[in-house]
Design an enzyme around this catalytic site. Structure first.
Site, PDB file in Angstrom:
ATOM      1  N   GLU A 137       0.787  -1.236   0.000  1.00 55.58           N
ATOM      2  CA  GLU A 137       0.000   0.000   0.000  1.00 55.58           C
ATOM      3  C   GLU A 137       0.818   1.286   0.000  1.00 55.58           C
ATOM      4  OE1 GLU A 137      -3.063   0.285   2.900  1.00 55.58           O
ATOM      5  OE2 GLU A 137      -3.995  -1.594   2.350  1.00 55.58           O
ATOM      6  N   GLU A 181      -5.628  -8.400   1.063  1.00 59.16           N
ATOM      7  CA  GLU A 181      -6.239  -8.092   2.368  1.00 59.16           C
ATOM      8  C   GLU A 181      -7.710  -7.796   2.155  1.00 59.16           C
ATOM      9  OE1 GLU A 181      -4.418  -4.864   4.640  1.00 59.16           O
ATOM     10  OE2 GLU A 181      -2.428  -5.600   4.120  1.00 59.16           O
TER      11      GLU A 181
HETATM   12  C1  BG6 Z   1      -4.271  -1.832   5.433  1.00 59.73           C
HETATM   13  C2  BG6 Z   1      -2.903  -2.156   5.964  1.00 59.73           C
HETATM   14  O1  BG6 Z   1      -4.254  -0.544   4.984  1.00 59.73           O
HETATM   15  O2  BG6 Z   1      -5.339  -1.772   6.294  1.00 59.73           O
HETATM   16  C3  BG6 Z   1      -2.911  -2.858   7.310  1.00 59.73           C
HETATM   17  O3  BG6 Z   1      -2.161  -2.877   5.018  1.00 59.73           O
HETATM   18  C4  BG6 Z   1      -3.947  -2.213   8.207  1.00 59.73           C
HETATM   19  O4  BG6 Z   1      -1.624  -2.816   7.834  1.00 59.73           O
HETATM   20  C5  BG6 Z   1      -5.313  -2.400   7.562  1.00 59.73           C
HETATM   21  O5  BG6 Z   1      -3.971  -2.706   9.511  1.00 59.73           O
HETATM   22  C6  BG6 Z   1      -6.442  -1.826   8.365  1.00 59.73           C
HETATM   23  O6  BG6 Z   1      -6.202  -0.488   8.649  1.00 59.73           O
HETATM   24  P1  BG6 Z   1      -6.291   0.079  10.116  1.00 59.73           P
HETATM   25  O7  BG6 Z   1      -5.873   1.503  10.035  1.00 59.73           O
HETATM   26  O8  BG6 Z   1      -7.707  -0.071  10.528  1.00 59.73           O
HETATM   27  O9  BG6 Z   1      -5.373  -0.768  10.936  1.00 59.73           O
END
Ligand code: BG6
Length: 448
Positions: free
Chosen positions: A163, A355
Site C-alpha cells: 500500500e 487483504e
Molecule cells: C491496510 C494495511 O491498509 O489496512 C494494514 O495494510 C492495516 O496494515 C489495515 O492494519 C487496516 O487499517 P487500520 O488503520 O484499521 O489498521
C-alpha cells in the site's frame, strides 16, 4: 463454473504484518525502525513493543493457522530485524525467526506469501531522508537480495511494497504516519520512489531466476458519487486518478495517468521522472497485482477550479450506508466494481486479494469466546463477490482475510480488532473466534 471448480483455482488465506504482530522490538538484535520512533514521539497510549508478541508465540500461532485450515499465510519481514542499520551487517537471529515461519508453514502445507516491506523502515534510513531519498531504493534492493537468496525455493509468493498509497497519504499528506509530513511535492516524489523500488525488486527477482511470483500490493478504492452531476463526475475522476489509478497504472503499464501527471507536475513540481525510470517500470511489471480491499469512497465536487488536488473533491457519507464505528463503509459491491474497472482499463491480469476484513471492537464473552458475527457477515459477503468474479472469468489466485490474528491497528491501537484469532491483551492467550471456525468450514466447502 461450479463452486468446487472455483475453489480449486484459488488459495484461501489470512494475513498480518511484522510490526503489527511481532512485538519484541528490542529482542535478538533488531534495530530501531520508523514506527518504534513514531510511538516514542507521539505518546498515543499504546505502541508496538509487545503487540501480540507473535515473536515469542510464533509456534503456537502457526499451529492455530493450521487448525483453521489456512491454505496460505501472508506476513511481512521486519527489515530492521534482518539489517538493524538498514544496510550492512546481517542479524542472523532475524533470519532464523523467519526461517522458522517459512519452514513451519511449508511443513503444514500452508503457502508462505512474504511481503518485503509493510511500512517499517529502519530508523537510520529514515534519518537519511527515508523514501524521499532515492538512495533508499538501493538500500531496499540490498535487503531484497538477502531475502531472495535466503528463501529461494522455500517462498514462492512475494509482495514488494504494501500500500504505497496509504504511506504517501498518511505519511506525507496527512502527517499521521511516519515521517509525519504534510507536503504534496514530497508525497508525489515518494510515491514515485516506491514504484521504482518495487519495479527494481521485480527486476532483481526475475534476473535471479527465482521460482514463483512477485508483485506490488495496492489499496485502490473504487470511487462513487451520490448524484451524477457533471461536476461530481469530474470530482470522481480526480479522486480515482489521484488515489487509485496513480498506483494501478504504473504497476500495470509503467506510466502514470497522463492528466493527473501533468496536473501534479504543474501544481506541485513533482514527481520528477527520468527516461530510465520509465524504462525500469515499463519493463518490470509484476506477475500479479495485489489488491487490498476494505471499502469504497464516495465523493462530491468541492472547488474544481482550484489548482490544488485537495480542494477539488471532498468525501461524503452515504445516507443509508452501513458503516463501522471507525467510519469505514461496508460495501462488498465495491470490490466487484473496482476489479471490473481495472480489467476494463488494463485488460486481464492475475489478481491476489491480499487483504480484506473488518475492524471493530469485538469483545470476548464470559467464556473468553469471541462471537464475532459481524465479521462473519462481512467476510461472507465479500468472499461471495470473489467467487462470483471467479465465475465471471476474473483471474483471482488467492484471497487473504485481514487479519489472521488480532493485531496493532497503527493509529487506532488495540481496540480495533481484525483477527480470526482473538488475543486477550492481559494474558496474551489466543483463541479461535467464531469467524475463524466459520472460515475453516468455508475453506473446506462445508459452510451454508
Ligand atoms: C491496510 C494495511 O491498509 O489496512 C494494514 O495494510 C492495516 O496494515 C489495515 O492494519 C487496516 O487499517 P487500520 O488503520 O484499521 O489498521
Amino acid at each position: 463454473m461450479t463452486r468446487e471448480e472455483i475453489h480449486k483455482n484459488i488459495l484461501w488465506g489470512a494475513a498480518t504484518a511484522a510490526y503489527q504482530v511481532e512485538g519484541a522490538t528490542y529482542c535478538d538484535g533488531k534495530g530501531k525502525n520508523s514506527w518504534d520512533e513514531y510511538y516514542e514521539l507521539n505518546h498515543l497510549g499504546y505502541d508496538g513493543d509487545i503487540a501480540v508478541d507473535h515473536y515469542h508465540h510464533v509456534a503456537e500461532d502457526l499451529k492455530l493457522f493450521h487448525e483453521i485450515g489456512l491454505q496460505t499465510y501472508r506476513f511481512s519481514v521486519s527489515w530492521s530485524r534482518i539489517l538493524p542499520e538498514g544496510t550492512g551487517e546481517i542479524n542472523q537471529k532475524g533470519l532464523e525467526f523467519y526461517d522458522f515461519i517459512v519452514d513451519t508453514l511449508n511443513e503444514y502445507g500452508i503457502e508462505p506469501y512474504l511481503t518485503l516491506y509493510h511500512w517499517d523502515l529502519p530508523l537510520p534510513l529514515l534519518k537519511k531522508g527515508g523514501w524521499l531519498n532515492p538512495e533508499v531504493i538501493d538500500d531496499f534492493l540490498g535487503y531484497c537480495r538477502i531475502l531472495f537468496e535466503h528463501f529461494k525455493g522455500r517462498v514462492r509468493l512475494w509482495g514488494t511494497i504494501n500500500e504505497p498509497a496509504s504511506e504517501v497519504m498518511e505519511g506525507y499528506i496527512q502527517g499521521t504516519h511516519p515521517p509525519q509530513e504534510k507536503n504534496y511535492a514530497h508525497a508525489l516524489q515518494v510515491s514515485h520512489h516506491y514504484n521504482l523500488a518495487s519495479a527494481a525488486a521485480i527486476k532483481m527477482f526475475h534476473e535471479m531466476g527465482m521460482d514463483g511470483k512477485i508483485g506490488i500490493v495496492l489499496n485502490p478504492m473504487p470511487i462513487d458519487v451520490l448524484e451524477e452531476t457533471e461536476d461530481n463526475l469530474k470530482a470522481k475522476k480526480y479522486a480515482y486518478d489521484f488515489m487509485s489509478d496513480w498506483y494501478i497504472s504504473p504497476a500495470l503499464t509503467g506510466h502514470y495517468p497522463q492528466d493527473m501527471l501533468e496536473f501534479c507536475q504543474k501544481t506541485y513540481g513533482a514527481p520528477k521522472i527520468s527516461e530510465e525510470d520509465y524504462k525500469l517500470m515499463e519493463e518490470n511489471i509484476g506477475d500479479y497485482l495485489g489488491v487490498n480491499y476494505y471499502m469504497r469512497r464516495v465523493v462530491e465536487a468541492k472547488n474544481l477550479h482550484s489548482d490544488k488536488i485537495e480542494d477539488k473533491f471532498s468525501f461524503v457519507r452515504v445516507p443509508d450506508g452501513k458503516y463501522t464505528k471507525w467510519g469505514w463503509e461496508i460495501y462488498p459491491q465495491g470490490l466487484e466494481n473496482l476489479l471490473k474497472q481495472i480489467y476494463n482499463q488494463y485488460g486481464k491480469k492475475e489478481i491476489i486479494i491480499s487483504e480484506n476484513g473488518i475492524g471493530f471492537d469485538d469483545q470476548a464473552d464470559e467464556n473468553g469466546f469471541f462471537q464475532d458475527n459481524e465479521r462473519i457477515s462481512y467476510l461472507k459477503e465479500h468472499v461471495e463477490v470473489v467467487e462470483d468474479l471467479c465465475a465471471q472469468g476474473f483471474d483471482i489466485s488467492a484471497y487473504y482475510v485481514w487479519s489472521a490474528i488480532d493485531l496493532l491497528s497503527w493509529t487506532n491501537g488495540y481496540q480495533k480488532r481484525y483477527g480470526l484469532i482473538g488475543v486477550d491483551y492481559n494474558t496474551l492467550e489466543r483463541s479461535i473466534k467464531k469467524s475463524g471456525f466459520w472460515y475453516k468450514k468455508f475453506i473446506l466447502g462445508e459452510d451454508a
